[in-house]
Every structure is written in structure tokens, then in C-alpha cells.
Design an enzyme around this catalytic site. Structure first.
Site, short mmCIF file in Angstrom:
data_model
loop_
_atom_site.label_atom_id
_atom_site.label_comp_id
_atom_site.label_asym_id
_atom_site.label_seq_id
_atom_site.Cartn_x
_atom_site.Cartn_y
_atom_site.Cartn_z
N GLN A 82 0.81 -1.22 0.00
CA GLN A 82 0.00 0.00 0.00
C GLN A 82 0.84 1.26 0.00
OE1 GLN A 82 -1.75 -1.17 4.01
NE2 GLN A 82 -1.80 1.05 4.26
N CYS A 115 -5.32 0.32 3.39
CA CYS A 115 -5.39 -1.08 3.81
C CYS A 115 -6.77 -1.68 3.56
CB CYS A 115 -5.03 -1.20 5.29
SG CYS A 115 -6.19 -0.34 6.37
N HIS A 150 -6.38 -1.14 11.32
CA HIS A 150 -5.76 -1.68 10.11
C HIS A 150 -6.65 -2.80 9.57
CE1 HIS A 150 -2.63 -2.48 7.29
NE2 HIS A 150 -2.30 -3.65 7.79
N ASN A 197 -1.09 -9.43 4.45
CA ASN A 197 -1.02 -7.99 4.70
C ASN A 197 -0.71 -7.26 3.40
OD1 ASN A 197 -1.04 -5.57 6.08
ND2 ASN A 197 0.62 -6.10 7.48
#
Ligand SMILES: *[C@@H]1O[C@H](CO)[C@@H](O)[C@H](O)[C@H]1NC(C)=O
Length: 345
Positions: free
Chosen positions: A145, A151, A286, A309
Site C-alpha cells: 500500500q 489497507c 488496520h 497484509n
């Protein structure tokens, strides 16, 4: 004789004091020199360039503190996971939190098309002991990102890529930038949430491919010419019943699931390997994607969730985190069971 002995004792004691003090004064600059060199090497590896000497000196001080703290953690009691001097090493935790997360909590308002149907996997029992959606080719490569609070968009897209593969049999990287630029339910790099992204995707008729509308990492104007060419669509989304890791398991056993999490903590910032067991709270800031679960080998194996992630492959286990599953807190570790959801297709 006695006098001579006393003299030599005093001489040795004095010598010892001198040696100790010399080595002390020598050691400090050596450690500093080593850290300066480590910072230079780290800058080269991560392509970091500072605007001036003042900025560099400031970043070095932060880097130094982080290195010391990471080394102390890794040399301390083994808690099942390790930290590393990764690409975030010249940032304070406050700076990191402000730039690399981006989940906004669910508002209390009822979303217009928010599905209130019963949890579709509530009666699902054919749950495998372990699962990794990557091996079923339902997970695209790890993305990054960058310095943008997007996110939420990466998480929504990863879950959508998963259900698209499961339903249509094709794995296609979908456009995160389309969400950042076009989804007015959310705030692009300023943050957002997966449920409102899913809602936008439904109203938008789907998403185009990453190749057609590549990630830029900045808020841009919606390119409507590109969004006319959708590659996949969803019919809606559902929330996993909150504070219930068993329900989350039923969902993840069926498809990759978007998960909100407190990911802004210090140990999360520098996580590198093993099963993350904290420390964190449940102040979700997040978003990641649950793409599997399992248990480490050995008698006292630790159960974990496998999370994808969006901080690049240099963070964690090639971009992934294994995080402790079935903790005593109903919210799940770092609040991972509080606001999970998945798209339907
Ligand atoms: C689960 O089973 C119960 C009892 O048979 C039923 O009432 C309910 O509708 C089922 N839920 C789903 C989502 O299928």
C-alpha cells in the site's frame, strides 16, 4: 614480601580499572559506528534518501532506538515470534501508525445494502484441521500500500479475488486503485472500511483488473474509462458474527475473509516471523485478509490465523503474518474477530 604483594595487588587493581574504563570508552563509539554503518546499509537496501543532514540525523536517532529495541526483544524471552529491522525502521511508531494503516471503524448507521441475512456459514461443519487458500490458488501475490492509508481497499480486494477464484475458477488481481479513486463511501488514502467498499463494488458493477487500473498509492481522480471494463463482480457482503473466532473459522474455511485488526502497534510494525502473540489491544486501525489457519508442529503447538497484509513482501513472513488463534479474549488477538466480513458472489 607482604609489602610487595600489597603493591602488586594495588597495581593490578589500578590496571584493571584503567582497562575497564578504556574498553568502556572504546566500546561506545564502536557501537555508534556500527549503527551508523547499519543505517547507511539499510538506507541503500531500502532506497531511502533524506532531504538534508538534519533530516538524516533525526532519522538516524529513530533508527538507532528501533534497532536497540528490536535487538533487546529478539534477545529476550522467546515468545514465539521475532521482530526485524524492516523498511519501517526509521519511523517512530506514531509516524508508522499515521501512514501505513487506514481502517476506520464501522459507523453505527445501518449501511443501505448491508446484508442482515443470517450468517450463511452458521451451520457449516466440514472444517479442515488446517487450510491455506494460497495452495488453492485463491490468493494473488502480496501487494504494497505504500505511504497511503488504503489497507481497507487491499483487504476488500483480496477477499474479492478469493471468492472470484472459488466461484469462477480464475485468479485475477483486481484494482485497488479503482477503490482508492472511485469509491466515495470511503476516503482513499485517508482510510476506509471493507463493508462500504463491498457496497461500492456492488453499485459499481464490479472492479476492473490491477493491470488495467494499476496501484499508484495516492488519491487520484476516478478514471471512468477504465472502470467501464469490469473483470469481476460480487452480489453483496456479510459480516461475520462479532467476537466469535468459531464463526470466523466457519467463514475462512469457505473463503478468504476481510479482517479489521489493531495493526499499528510497535511489535506489529516490526513483526518478522513466528506466531504473533501480541502485544496489541483491540483498537482496530488496520485491515488484512484471513487466508487460512493452522497450528505449529510439536506437542504444545500454537494455533494461528494466516493473514495476508499489504506492506510488501519485506514485512513479516514474505508479507504474511501468522497470528495466535482462539485466545481467551472474545475479540480475538488484536481485535481480529470484531469486524470481519466477506463478499458474496
Ligand atoms: C442453521 O440451522 C438451523 C436449524 O436447522 C436453521 O434454522 C437455520 O436457518 C440454519 N442457518 C443457515 C444459515 O442455514
Amino acid at each position: 614480601m607482604a609489602k610487595q604483594n600489597q603493591f602488586s595487588f594495588l597495581t593490578s587493581a589500578a590496571l584493571l580499572v584503567i582497562i575497564v574504563s578504556v574498553s568502556e570508552t572504546l566500546c561506545r563509539p564502536l557501537e555508534e559506528e556500527h549503527l551508523l554503518k547499519q543505517h547507511e546499509e539499510w538506507m541503500a537496501i531500502h532506497g531511502r534518501v533524506y532531504k538534508d543532514a538534519v533530516e538524516k540525523a533525526k532519522r538516524y536517532e529513530i533508527f538507532k532506538e528501533n534497532v536497540k529495541r528490536i535487538n533487546a526483544f529478539n534477545n529476550g524471552k522467546d515468545v514465539g515470534y521475532k521482530l526485524a529491522v524492516n523498511k519501517f525502521a526509521d519511523l517512530t511508531n506514531e509516524e508508522f501508525r499515521a501512514s501505513y494503516t487506514g481502517y476506520k471503524r464501522r459507523p453505527t448507521r445501518v449501511l443501505s445494502s448491508g446484508e442482515k441475512k443470517p450468517f450463511k456459514y452458521a451451520n457449516f461443519t466440514a472444517i479442515p484441521a488446517a487450510l491455506d487458500w494460497r495452495t488453492k490458488k485463491a490468493v494473488t501475490p502480496v501487494k504494497d500500500q505504500g505511504n497511503c492509508g488504503s489497507c481497507w481497499a487491499f483487504s476488500a480486494v483480496a477477499a474479492m479475488e478469493g471468492i472470484t477464484m472459488i466461484k469462477k475458477g480464475k485468479l485475477v488481481p483486481l484494482s485497488v486503485q479503482e477503490l482508492v479513486d472511485c469509491d466515495d463511501n470511503d476516503d482513499g488514502c485517508m482510510g476506509g472500511l471493507m463493508d462500504s467498499a463491498f457496497e461500492f463494488i456492488v453499485s459499481n458493477g464490479g472492479l476492473t483488473t490491477e493491470a488495467n487500473y494499476p496501484y499508484q498509492g495516492i488519491d487520484g481522480t476516478c478514471n471512468t474509462a477504465k472502470t467501464a471494463n469490469q473483470a469481476a463482480s460480487i452480489t453483496g457482503y456479510q459480516d461475520v458474527p462479532a467476537n466469535n473466532e468459531k464463526a470466523l473459522l466457519q467463514a475462512v474455511a469457505n473463503q478468504p475473509v476481510s479482517v479489521a485488526i489493531e495493526g499499528g502497534g510497535y511489535n506489529f510494525q516490526f513483526y518478522s516471523s513466528g506466531v504473533f502473540t501480541g502485544s496489541c489491544g483491540t483498537d482496530i486501525d488496520h485491515a488484512v485478509t484471513a487466508v487460512g489457519y493452522g497450528k505449529t508442529s510439536g506437542s504444545g503447538g500454537t494455533k494461528y490465523w494466516l493473514m495476508k497484509n499489504s506492506w510488501g513482501t519485506g514485512w513479516g513472513e514474505k508479507g504474511y503474518m501468522r497470528i495466535q488463534k482462539d485466545v481467551s479474549s472474545k475479540a480475538g488477538l488484536c481485535g481480529l474477530a470484531t469486524e470481519a466480513s466477506y463478499p458474496t458472489a
